[in-house]
Scaffold this motif. Structure first.
Motif, short mmCIF file in Angstrom:
data_model
loop_
_atom_site.label_atom_id
_atom_site.label_comp_id
_atom_site.label_asym_id
_atom_site.label_seq_id
_atom_site.Cartn_x
_atom_site.Cartn_y
_atom_site.Cartn_z
N THR A 1 -0.07 -35.76 5.04
CA THR A 1 1.05 -36.55 5.55
C THR A 1 1.88 -35.79 6.57
N ALA A 2 2.20 -34.54 6.27
CA ALA A 2 3.14 -33.77 7.10
C ALA A 2 2.71 -33.69 8.57
N PRO A 3 1.47 -33.32 8.90
CA PRO A 3 1.13 -33.23 10.33
C PRO A 3 1.20 -34.57 11.04
N LEU A 4 0.87 -35.65 10.34
CA LEU A 4 0.92 -36.97 10.97
C LEU A 4 2.36 -37.42 11.19
N LEU A 5 3.25 -37.04 10.29
CA LEU A 5 4.67 -37.39 10.48
C LEU A 5 5.22 -36.70 11.72
N LEU A 6 4.81 -35.46 11.95
CA LEU A 6 5.36 -34.71 13.07
C LEU A 6 4.88 -35.24 14.42
N ILE A 7 3.72 -35.88 14.45
CA ILE A 7 3.24 -36.43 15.73
C ILE A 7 3.57 -37.91 15.85
N GLY A 8 4.38 -38.44 14.93
CA GLY A 8 4.90 -39.78 15.08
C GLY A 8 4.06 -40.90 14.51
N MET A 9 3.11 -40.61 13.63
CA MET A 9 2.29 -41.68 13.07
C MET A 9 2.97 -42.34 11.86
N ASN A 10 4.28 -42.41 11.91
CA ASN A 10 5.05 -43.14 10.91
C ASN A 10 5.90 -44.22 11.55
N ASP B 1 -15.28 -9.24 12.10
CA ASP B 1 -14.48 -9.15 10.87
C ASP B 1 -13.08 -9.72 11.09
N PHE B 2 -12.52 -9.47 12.28
CA PHE B 2 -11.19 -10.00 12.61
C PHE B 2 -11.21 -11.53 12.64
N ILE B 3 -12.26 -12.10 13.23
CA ILE B 3 -12.38 -13.56 13.28
C ILE B 3 -12.54 -14.13 11.87
N GLU B 4 -13.35 -13.51 11.06
CA GLU B 4 -13.58 -14.00 9.70
C GLU B 4 -12.29 -13.98 8.88
N VAL B 5 -11.51 -12.91 9.00
CA VAL B 5 -10.26 -12.81 8.26
C VAL B 5 -9.30 -13.92 8.70
N ASN B 6 -9.23 -14.17 9.99
CA ASN B 6 -8.31 -15.19 10.49
C ASN B 6 -8.76 -16.60 10.11
N ILE B 7 -10.06 -16.83 10.04
CA ILE B 7 -10.53 -18.14 9.58
C ILE B 7 -10.12 -18.36 8.13
N ASN B 8 -10.28 -17.35 7.31
CA ASN B 8 -9.86 -17.46 5.91
C ASN B 8 -8.35 -17.68 5.81
N ASN B 9 -7.58 -17.03 6.68
CA ASN B 9 -6.14 -17.22 6.66
C ASN B 9 -5.76 -18.63 7.12
N LEU B 10 -6.47 -19.17 8.12
CA LEU B 10 -6.17 -20.51 8.61
C LEU B 10 -6.41 -21.56 7.53
N ALA B 11 -7.38 -21.31 6.66
CA ALA B 11 -7.65 -22.27 5.59
C ALA B 11 -6.49 -22.35 4.60
N ALA B 12 -5.63 -21.33 4.58
CA ALA B 12 -4.50 -21.32 3.65
C ALA B 12 -3.17 -21.64 4.32
N VAL B 13 -3.19 -21.90 5.62
CA VAL B 13 -1.94 -22.20 6.34
C VAL B 13 -1.45 -23.59 5.93
N PRO B 14 -0.17 -23.78 5.67
CA PRO B 14 0.35 -25.12 5.33
C PRO B 14 0.08 -26.12 6.44
N SER B 15 -0.18 -27.35 6.03
CA SER B 15 -0.57 -28.37 7.01
C SER B 15 0.55 -28.67 8.00
N VAL B 16 1.82 -28.47 7.59
CA VAL B 16 2.92 -28.76 8.50
C VAL B 16 2.88 -27.86 9.73
N VAL B 17 2.29 -26.67 9.60
CA VAL B 17 2.18 -25.77 10.75
C VAL B 17 1.24 -26.37 11.80
#
Length: 434
Positions: free
Chosen positions: A360-369, A252-268
């Motif tokens: 866009t945000a995660p790619l900008l942070l790793i320098g793909m711009n 149940d703990f894993i399932e809750v965290n997977i659902n939370n990860l789906a809502a985490v902003p991409s910049v994280v």
């Protein structure tokens, strides 16, 4: 005697009861009509906003799908260009002489006047001539026909983006330069074909030469890496959680965290990739491989959730029937349940990849711009992606990049619509009704 609002069992309702029922029905009908109207208004509003967005992009981006060219006769002067000196040579001077034949009043010995003539041509004209002569040195001493793009100010003038009635001090080109371009038009040397360079060229600091090839290739490598990582891991995790994992607090703990990860902003996820992949493991910046790994982290929760939903949609009778004839749990899942759930799994995967394509945000942070002038040949070469290329062009001060930014957004939207259309097709074609 007063009327009652209810009638004894088995007896006909009174008139007061009928009036109350009719009034209640009218209220419910009014509410239903109101809800339908609000829903229809919301849909019309959404379609209208989407139409305004597409119309604005098309209005601005349509100029980037054509490019103004000029075709001139160039004498490859052996005194300036020799086979021994290739690929070096006085290609710019040769082009100045070629342009001077159409403007005999210009003194080419004046370097400023000669530069003003060659400024009509794109800066890439000398490199195009160089590549042509390097590929066939027998052209030295001959006259060749060369069709090259004009520089960005003249391209905008030809497309009407620079108004001729604007005061001279507020235009990028003066009246004399406008007259020179008009003379080329009168001579029939100017054309405006489709701009294949938009998808055939990589990025450039000159708008007339800039294209999306590098970004397209970079997005391809990043999505390929993302798919190869997220698809098997996501499906494997979903199968284990749905079919094999015991139902306890840990699952149940894993399932809750997977659902939370789906809502985490991409910049994280971009910050995580910057700290772990680049900071700890020392992976190269701007590489599609790192970008694909970052997008895989972001896409995996979506694939896991979609796969679990598809597995749950398979009727329990399929499992029970397979177990009843002696199949093992492994055979039931991989021989019966998974094939029936595959359409839903593929749909969720394609939607997840479409979402990753537009990030866009995660790619900008790793320098793909970074400013990359060639397409990546491997996932470990420096590259950009479509969203980051749009970001780069939108941030450019050059006026010519405005239309190219809108054109790049239209290309990205075309890919996203295509991927979602494929997902809808797979869902409708392979969906099973029980």
């Amino acid at each position: 005697m007063t009327d009652t609002t209810s009638a004894p069992s088995g007896k006909r309702p009174t008139r007061a009861t009928d009036d109350l029922v009719r009034a209640s029905l009218k209220r419910r009908n009014r509410k239903q009509v109101m809800i339908q109207a609000l829903g229809l208004a919301a849909i019309i509003f959404a379609i209208g906003m989407l139409g305004i967005l597409i119309a604005s992009l098309v209005t601005s981006g349509r100029y980037a799908f054509t490019q103004t060219h000029v075709e001139i006769s160039v004498f490859v002067d052996p005194e300036e260009i020799s086979e021994e000196r290739l690929p070096r040579g006085g290609f710019r001077d040769v082009l100045a002489v070629a342009m001077g034949q159409y403007f005999p009043e210009v003194d080419l010995s004046d370097r400023a006047a000669a530069r003003a003539l060659t400024a009509i041509l794109s800066d890439g004209a000398q490199f195009q001539l160089r590549d042509m002569v390097a590929a066939d040195p027998t052209l030295i001493g001959q006259t060749v026909r060369l069709r090259v793009p004009v520089s960005d100010p003249y391209d905008q003038l030809n497309k009407g983006l620079i108004a001729r009635d604007t005061p001279e001090d507020r235009r990028r080109i003066n009246d004399a330069e406008v007259e020179r371009f008009d003379r080329l038009v009168e001579l029939g040397l100017v054309s405006r074909p489709l701009n294949w360079a938009l998808v055939a060229n990589a990025d450039s600091r000159f708008p007339e030469l800039a294209g999306l090839k590098g970004a397209l290739v970079g997005s391809f490598w990043a999505l390929l890496v993302c798919f190869l990582i997220a698809f098997p891991l996501g499906i494997g995790a979903a199968i284990y959680l749905e079919e094999f994992a015991p139902k306890n607090k840990f699952s149940d703990f894993i399932e809750v965290n997977i659902n939370n990860l789906a809502a985490v902003p991409s910049v994280v996820f971009g910050l995580l990739a910057l700290a772990v992949f680049i900071g700890w493991f020392g992976m190269p910046r701007s590489a599609p491989f790192v970008g694909g790994m970052t997008l895989a982290l972001m896409t995996m929760p979506t694939i896991i959730i979609a796969t679990r939903v598809a597995l749950k949609a398979v009727p329990p009778s399929i499992r029970e029937a397979a177990l009843g004839v002696g199949a093992s749990k492994h055979q039931v899942v991989f021989g019966h349940v998974l094939p029936l759930a595959m359409p839903g799994i593929l749909t969720g995967t394609i939607i997840g990849l479409a979402q990753a394509l537009g990030e866009t945000a995660p790619l900008l942070l790793i320098g793909m711009n970074a400013f990359i002038t060639s397409a990546a040949s491997t996932p470990f070469d420096s590259a950009t992606a479509l969203p980051t290329q749009i970001f780069i062009w939108a941030d450019s001060p050059e006026r010519g990049f405005v239309s190219r930014t809108s054109a790049a957004i239209l290309v990205l939207l075309a890919f996203l619509i295509t991927m979602n259309a494929i997902a809808i097709y797979l869902r409708s074609k392979f969906a099973r009704k029980w």
